[in-house]
Design a protein around this motif. Structure first.
Motif, mmCIF file in Angstrom:
data_model
loop_
_atom_site.group_PDB
_atom_site.id
_atom_site.type_symbol
_atom_site.label_atom_id
_atom_site.label_comp_id
_atom_site.label_asym_id
_atom_site.label_seq_id
_atom_site.Cartn_x
_atom_site.Cartn_y
_atom_site.Cartn_z
ATOM 1 N N GLU A 95 2.640 60.016 36.561
ATOM 2 C CA GLU A 95 3.597 60.345 37.610
ATOM 3 C C GLU A 95 2.790 60.597 38.880
ATOM 4 O O GLU A 95 2.027 61.559 38.948
ATOM 5 N N LEU A 96 2.951 59.711 39.853
ATOM 6 C CA LEU A 96 2.165 59.821 41.080
ATOM 7 C C LEU A 96 2.807 60.805 42.050
ATOM 8 O O LEU A 96 3.927 60.605 42.514
ATOM 9 N N ASN A 97 2.072 61.875 42.364
ATOM 10 C CA ASN A 97 2.542 62.881 43.314
ATOM 11 C C ASN A 97 2.137 62.570 44.745
ATOM 12 O O ASN A 97 2.791 63.020 45.695
ATOM 13 N N ALA A 98 1.054 61.819 44.919
ATOM 14 C CA ALA A 98 0.530 61.552 46.261
ATOM 15 C C ALA A 98 1.567 60.933 47.201
ATOM 16 O O ALA A 98 1.608 61.287 48.391
ATOM 17 N N PRO A 99 2.440 60.011 46.724
ATOM 18 C CA PRO A 99 3.436 59.424 47.642
ATOM 19 C C PRO A 99 4.425 60.440 48.210
ATOM 20 O O PRO A 99 5.063 60.168 49.224
ATOM 21 N N PHE A 100 4.560 61.591 47.557
ATOM 22 C CA PHE A 100 5.427 62.637 48.090
ATOM 23 C C PHE A 100 4.898 63.132 49.434
ATOM 24 O O PHE A 100 5.652 63.369 50.375
ATOM 25 N N TYR A 101 3.587 63.271 49.533
ATOM 26 C CA TYR A 101 2.963 63.783 50.744
ATOM 27 C C TYR A 101 2.685 62.680 51.769
ATOM 28 O O TYR A 101 2.770 62.924 52.970
ATOM 29 N N PHE A 120 0.564 49.373 31.651
ATOM 30 C CA PHE A 120 0.622 50.699 32.264
ATOM 31 C C PHE A 120 1.848 50.810 33.166
ATOM 32 O O PHE A 120 2.202 49.860 33.855
ATOM 33 N N VAL A 121 2.497 51.991 33.150
ATOM 34 C CA VAL A 121 3.723 52.193 33.927
ATOM 35 C C VAL A 121 3.563 53.402 34.858
ATOM 36 O O VAL A 121 3.097 54.461 34.444
ATOM 37 N N TYR A 122 3.959 53.192 36.110
ATOM 38 C CA TYR A 122 3.926 54.267 37.107
ATOM 39 C C TYR A 122 5.316 54.861 37.312
ATOM 40 O O TYR A 122 6.306 54.129 37.395
ATOM 41 N N THR A 123 5.374 56.174 37.423
ATOM 42 C CA THR A 123 6.541 56.838 37.995
ATOM 43 C C THR A 123 6.124 57.348 39.366
ATOM 44 O O THR A 123 5.017 57.880 39.525
ATOM 45 N N ILE A 124 6.977 57.186 40.345
ATOM 46 C CA ILE A 124 6.624 57.484 41.734
ATOM 47 C C ILE A 124 7.484 58.626 42.271
ATOM 48 O O ILE A 124 8.717 58.557 42.257
ATOM 49 N N LYS A 125 6.816 59.660 42.757
ATOM 50 C CA LYS A 125 7.534 60.761 43.401
ATOM 51 C C LYS A 125 7.852 60.362 44.836
ATOM 52 O O LYS A 125 6.959 60.024 45.620
ATOM 53 N N VAL A 126 9.112 60.387 45.181
ATOM 54 C CA VAL A 126 9.592 59.902 46.469
ATOM 55 C C VAL A 126 9.118 60.812 47.604
ATOM 56 O O VAL A 126 9.040 62.034 47.467
ATOM 57 N N CYS A 127 8.839 60.207 48.739
ATOM 58 C CA CYS A 127 8.267 60.914 49.878
ATOM 59 C C CYS A 127 9.155 62.070 50.364
ATOM 60 O O CYS A 127 10.386 61.956 50.414
ATOM 61 N N GLU A 128 8.507 63.161 50.740
ATOM 62 C CA GLU A 128 9.207 64.340 51.234
ATOM 63 C C GLU A 128 9.998 64.076 52.511
ATOM 64 O O GLU A 128 10.873 64.860 52.875
ATOM 65 N N GLN A 156 5.533 47.069 36.240
ATOM 66 C CA GLN A 156 4.796 48.320 36.038
ATOM 67 C C GLN A 156 5.472 49.521 36.699
ATOM 68 O O GLN A 156 4.896 50.600 36.770
ATOM 69 N N MET A 157 6.699 49.315 37.143
ATOM 70 C CA MET A 157 7.463 50.390 37.763
ATOM 71 C C MET A 157 8.280 51.132 36.713
ATOM 72 O O MET A 157 8.984 50.519 35.903
ATOM 73 N N GLY A 158 8.195 52.464 36.745
ATOM 74 C CA GLY A 158 8.993 53.289 35.854
ATOM 75 C C GLY A 158 10.159 53.901 36.589
ATOM 76 O O GLY A 158 11.166 53.249 36.849
ATOM 77 N N CYS A 159 10.033 55.173 36.991
ATOM 78 C CA CYS A 159 11.120 55.902 37.642
ATOM 79 C C CYS A 159 10.761 56.265 39.070
ATOM 80 O O CYS A 159 9.587 56.364 39.435
ATOM 81 N N PHE A 160 11.782 56.484 39.861
ATOM 82 C CA PHE A 160 11.643 57.161 41.146
ATOM 83 C C PHE A 160 12.079 58.613 40.934
ATOM 84 O O PHE A 160 13.192 58.872 40.478
ATOM 85 N N LEU A 161 11.201 59.546 41.291
ATOM 86 C CA LEU A 161 11.502 60.964 41.145
ATOM 87 C C LEU A 161 11.799 61.571 42.511
ATOM 88 O O LEU A 161 10.940 61.596 43.398
ATOM 89 N N ASN A 188 16.574 56.181 38.736
ATOM 90 C CA ASN A 188 16.503 57.333 39.642
ATOM 91 C C ASN A 188 16.568 58.651 38.885
ATOM 92 O O ASN A 188 17.490 58.886 38.100
ATOM 93 N N VAL A 189 15.597 59.516 39.160
ATOM 94 C CA VAL A 189 15.546 60.851 38.571
ATOM 95 C C VAL A 189 15.619 61.865 39.711
ATOM 96 O O VAL A 189 14.923 61.717 40.719
ATOM 97 N N VAL A 190 16.438 62.885 39.554
ATOM 98 C CA VAL A 190 16.534 63.932 40.570
ATOM 99 C C VAL A 190 16.137 65.260 39.938
ATOM 100 O O VAL A 190 16.700 65.666 38.914
ATOM 101 N N GLU A 191 15.161 65.915 40.562
ATOM 102 C CA GLU A 191 14.709 67.224 40.087
ATOM 103 C C GLU A 191 15.137 68.302 41.069
ATOM 104 O O GLU A 191 14.795 68.250 42.251
ATOM 105 N N PHE A 192 15.879 69.269 40.562
ATOM 106 C CA PHE A 192 16.283 70.412 41.360
ATOM 107 C C PHE A 192 15.393 71.604 41.012
ATOM 108 O O PHE A 192 14.895 71.723 39.899
ATOM 109 N N ARG A 193 15.218 72.491 41.981
ATOM 110 C CA ARG A 193 14.399 73.674 41.769
ATOM 111 C C ARG A 193 15.206 74.967 41.899
ATOM 112 O O ARG A 193 14.630 76.036 41.949
ATOM 113 N N HIS A 194 16.538 74.820 41.990
ATOM 114 C CA HIS A 194 17.394 76.008 41.995
ATOM 115 C C HIS A 194 18.368 75.912 40.827
ATOM 116 O O HIS A 194 18.988 74.859 40.596
#
Length: 294
Positions: A95-101, A120-128, A156-161, A188-194
């Motif tokens: 799960e690539l976090n760098a694209p978030f930043y 190999f499969v990448y999951t990509i964290k969507v840009c902030e 090689q694309m998995g999910c967008f987070l 598409n995956v959506v992560e909530f923090r509340h």
């Protein structure tokens, strides 16, 4: 241990804030360039979410480029250009976090594709820029542009987070704004923090939209597995502290049983507890448990 003065700490914070602002300014320009690249591409190459995943269990780490993993996972003397090869020798997904930043360039995405083995499969964290700066306010075009990453990665694309900040609480308007802009061709995956987002209205809306609700193991978040699609997605952050918990066998066994009972066709699970290399150990152990129960 070196003790820093209050002035030194404040100076470091100021420099960090300045770097982050420059990064955020650069993201706008990078997004514009990807928009041009997307419009110039052949629409026939679009890879839909169901085309590209042969394996049904994807377990790995949130990120792989950590210097503090040297001596824990990477050899102390390993050069930086060999770290990814070592990682993918142990895991088949990340799960690539760098694209978030930093909104990735097309050249960067092509490098990801080139450096990875075909399986190999990448999951990509969507840009902030989408999730934290604009908070889904009129971001339909930006989401489409970021989706071009999947077209470049192809099979090689998995999910967008899409990760939302803790300050975003549940509302029907916000829920609709998020789901109405997601591209149904993508996974598409959506992560909530509340915790307010853990409710039946949200689950029903996600099911109707074909979106994946991200289950979280994290401080002050509901400790449960939520399934809203054929795929389930879990992020392991830690139980009492973010990023530094070492999951015990007993704790992982609970999640392995939840995964088994979920009936999901495809499992995505990533460990974000990178401190002291815990994520590596825990991801390997969960994978062993899942394989043993298959």
């Amino acid at each position: 241990m070196i003790k820093r003065t209050a002035e030194e700490i404040e100076s470091r914070r100021a420099r960090r804030a300045e770097r982050r602002q420059k990064q955020r300014d650069a993201n706008i320009a990078r997004a514009a360039k990807m928009h041009i690249a997307r419009l110039a591409s052949d629409p026939l190459i679009v890879i839909t979410s169901d085309d590209n995943v042969a394996r049904r269990v994807h377990i790995g780490c949130s990120g792989w480029y950590y210097w503090h993993w040297k001596g824990h996972f990477y050899p102390t003397d390993a050069p930086s250009n060999q770290l990814f090869s070592i990682y993918q020798h142990n895991f088949k997904t990340v799960e690539l976090n760098a694209p978030f930043y930093s909104w990735p360039t097309v050249a960067t995405v092509k490098t990801w594709k080139r450096q990875a083995e075909p399986s190999f499969v990448y999951t990509i964290k969507v840009c902030e820029l989408i999730t934290h700066i604009k908070r889904f306010e009129d971001t339909h075009a930006l989401i489409e542009d970021f989706g071009y990453v999947a077209d470049v990665l192809g099979m090689q694309m998995g999910c967008f987070l899409f990760q939302l900040p803790p300050s975003v609480r549940y509302s029907t308007d916000m829920l609709q704004m998020i789901l109405s802009q997601l591209d149904p061709r993508r996974r598409n995956v959506v992560e909530f923090r509340h915790k307010s987002w853990w409710n039946e209205d949200v689950y029903s809306a996600f099911q109707a939209a074909g979106a994946i609700f991200c289950s979280c193991s994290g401080p002050r978040l509901p400790d449960e597995l939520v399934r809203t699609a054929d795929d389930i997605y879990i992020r392991f952050h830690g139980i009492k502290q973010w990023y530094r918990h070492d999951y015990s066998d007993a704790e992982l066994t609970v999640w392995a049983e939840r995964i088994k009972l979920s009936g999901a066709k495809t499992v995505w699970a990533y460990f974000n507890n990178d401190r002291d290399g815990y994520s590596i150990k825990n991801a390997k152990r969960l994978l062993q448990m899942i394989d043993a129960s298959a």
